[in-house]
Design a protein around this motif. Structure first.
Motif, mmCIF file in Angstrom:
data_model
loop_
_atom_site.group_PDB
_atom_site.id
_atom_site.type_symbol
_atom_site.label_atom_id
_atom_site.label_comp_id
_atom_site.label_asym_id
_atom_site.label_seq_id
_atom_site.Cartn_x
_atom_site.Cartn_y
_atom_site.Cartn_z
ATOM 1 N N HIS A 9 0.873 -1.183 0.000
ATOM 2 C CA HIS A 9 0.000 0.000 0.000
ATOM 3 C C HIS A 9 0.908 1.230 0.000
ATOM 4 O O HIS A 9 1.886 1.275 0.738
ATOM 5 C CB HIS A 9 -0.915 0.025 1.228
ATOM 6 N N SER A 11 0.499 4.274 1.124
ATOM 7 C CA SER A 11 0.405 5.272 2.198
ATOM 8 C C SER A 11 0.640 4.651 3.571
ATOM 9 O O SER A 11 0.021 3.647 3.921
ATOM 10 C CB SER A 11 -0.981 5.927 2.197
ATOM 11 N N ASN A 12 1.504 5.311 4.349
ATOM 12 C CA ASN A 12 1.702 4.845 5.727
ATOM 13 C C ASN A 12 0.628 5.403 6.667
ATOM 14 O O ASN A 12 0.682 5.169 7.863
ATOM 15 C CB ASN A 12 3.112 5.175 6.229
ATOM 16 N N ARG A 13 -0.356 6.109 6.115
ATOM 17 C CA ARG A 13 -1.496 6.589 6.910
ATOM 18 C C ARG A 13 -2.756 5.763 6.649
ATOM 19 O O ARG A 13 -3.815 6.071 7.158
ATOM 20 C CB ARG A 13 -1.779 8.053 6.583
ATOM 21 N N SER A 14 -2.627 4.745 5.848
ATOM 22 C CA SER A 14 -3.784 3.929 5.474
ATOM 23 C C SER A 14 -4.141 2.939 6.579
ATOM 24 O O SER A 14 -3.332 2.636 7.457
ATOM 25 C CB SER A 14 -3.471 3.153 4.193
ATOM 26 N N ASN A 16 -4.488 -0.116 5.896
ATOM 27 C CA ASN A 16 -3.594 -1.234 5.595
ATOM 28 C C ASN A 16 -2.322 -1.137 6.431
ATOM 29 O O ASN A 16 -1.801 -2.151 6.888
ATOM 30 C CB ASN A 16 -3.226 -1.249 4.104
ATOM 31 N N HIS A 17 -1.839 0.081 6.639
ATOM 32 C CA HIS A 17 -0.636 0.258 7.458
ATOM 33 C C HIS A 17 -0.917 -0.089 8.915
ATOM 34 O O HIS A 17 -0.060 -0.660 9.595
ATOM 35 C CB HIS A 17 -0.083 1.682 7.331
ATOM 36 N N PRO A 80 -4.707 -3.737 -0.434
ATOM 37 C CA PRO A 80 -6.083 -3.397 -0.792
ATOM 38 C C PRO A 80 -6.452 -4.106 -2.094
ATOM 39 O O PRO A 80 -5.599 -4.326 -2.952
ATOM 40 C CB PRO A 80 -6.023 -1.883 -1.009
ATOM 41 N N TRP A 82 -7.685 -3.850 -5.559
ATOM 42 C CA TRP A 82 -7.827 -2.791 -6.554
ATOM 43 C C TRP A 82 -8.233 -3.433 -7.868
ATOM 44 O O TRP A 82 -7.533 -4.326 -8.369
ATOM 45 C CB TRP A 82 -6.516 -2.023 -6.722
ATOM 46 N N THR A 125 -8.129 -5.554 2.114
ATOM 47 C CA THR A 125 -9.136 -4.532 2.399
ATOM 48 C C THR A 125 -9.968 -4.274 1.156
ATOM 49 O O THR A 125 -9.467 -4.295 0.026
ATOM 50 C CB THR A 125 -8.487 -3.226 2.907
ATOM 51 N N GLY A 168 -12.795 2.718 4.909
ATOM 52 C CA GLY A 168 -12.988 4.113 4.538
ATOM 53 C C GLY A 168 -14.301 4.678 5.039
ATOM 54 O O GLY A 168 -14.510 5.884 4.987
ATOM 55 N N TYR A 174 -13.092 -0.722 13.101
ATOM 56 C CA TYR A 174 -11.671 -0.921 12.848
ATOM 57 C C TYR A 174 -10.979 -1.652 13.988
ATOM 58 O O TYR A 174 -10.048 -2.420 13.766
ATOM 59 C CB TYR A 174 -10.989 0.418 12.560
#
Length: 190
Positions: A9, A11-14, A16-17, A80, A82, A125, A168, A174
């Motif tokens: 993924h 983004s380290n803000r997701s 998934n992270h 994720p 996709w 995800t 999301g 979560y």
């Protein structure tokens, strides 16, 4: 148990992270994380590279990944969904790493998987609900393609798929998902 985590993924803000962090937290000391975006992994399998793999000539970056896969007892994929499949970087990673004479070879009647004795779990995800994907038959299709179809071909017969829908959305639980991740890691790493 040696645990290899392949993370895909950008983004380290997701969320998934957050799954990655929970998987690391509940793993023993023998954990190796391959963050494909942080590694700037080249997902393109060229014809030259493919041809060389047929004589066990592997690119240096792939030889490194082979080492991690060989040493791992458990392999975890975190990504994720996709466009009904792996993110391109993960698909390319698998194209390059699951190479001939490493992950499989031709037998007299059918291919032979070489990655036997390993366990796998996947944390996937989804943007829509699990129920929606289930109704359309997609979760079953993912089991056969992204999970068992691909990895059983390579000799990994213990593949556990975990789908986390509605990522999301504010109403998604979560905390419960992260608890499931932790429980799954503890169970598979026994």
């Amino acid at each position: 148990m040696k645990h290899l985590i392949i993370y895909a993924h950008p983004s380290n803000r997701s969320f998934n992270h957050a799954i990655l962090e929970k998987a690391i937290e509940t793993s023993p000391n023998n954990v190796v994380v391959r963050d494909l975006y942080q590694l700037n992994f080249d997902p393109v399998l060229t014809w030259q590279e493919f041809s060389q793999t047929l004589s066990q000539q592997y690119a240096p970056d792939i030889a490194t990944e082979h080492k991690y896969w060989r040493e791992a007892d458990v392999i975890t994929l975190i990504y994720p969904l996709w466009w009904m499949g792996f993110p391109a970087i993960l698909k390319g990673y698998l194209d390059r790493v699951l190479s001939y004479d490493f992950a499989y070879q031709n037998g007299e009647i059918e291919s032979i998987g070489l990655l036997t004795g390993k366990k796998m779990q996947q944390f996937v995800t989804l943007g829509n609900s699990n129920e929606k994907y289930e109704r359309k038959g997609f979760l079953n299709a993912f089991e056969h393609t992204l999970g068992k179809g691909l990895f059983e071909f390579c000799g990994i017969n213990d593949v556990k798929m975990h789908y986390f829908g509605n990522i999301g959305l504010k109403e998604t639980d979560y905390v419960a998902i992260l608890q499931e991740v932790a429980e799954s890691c503890r169970e598979i790493l026994k």
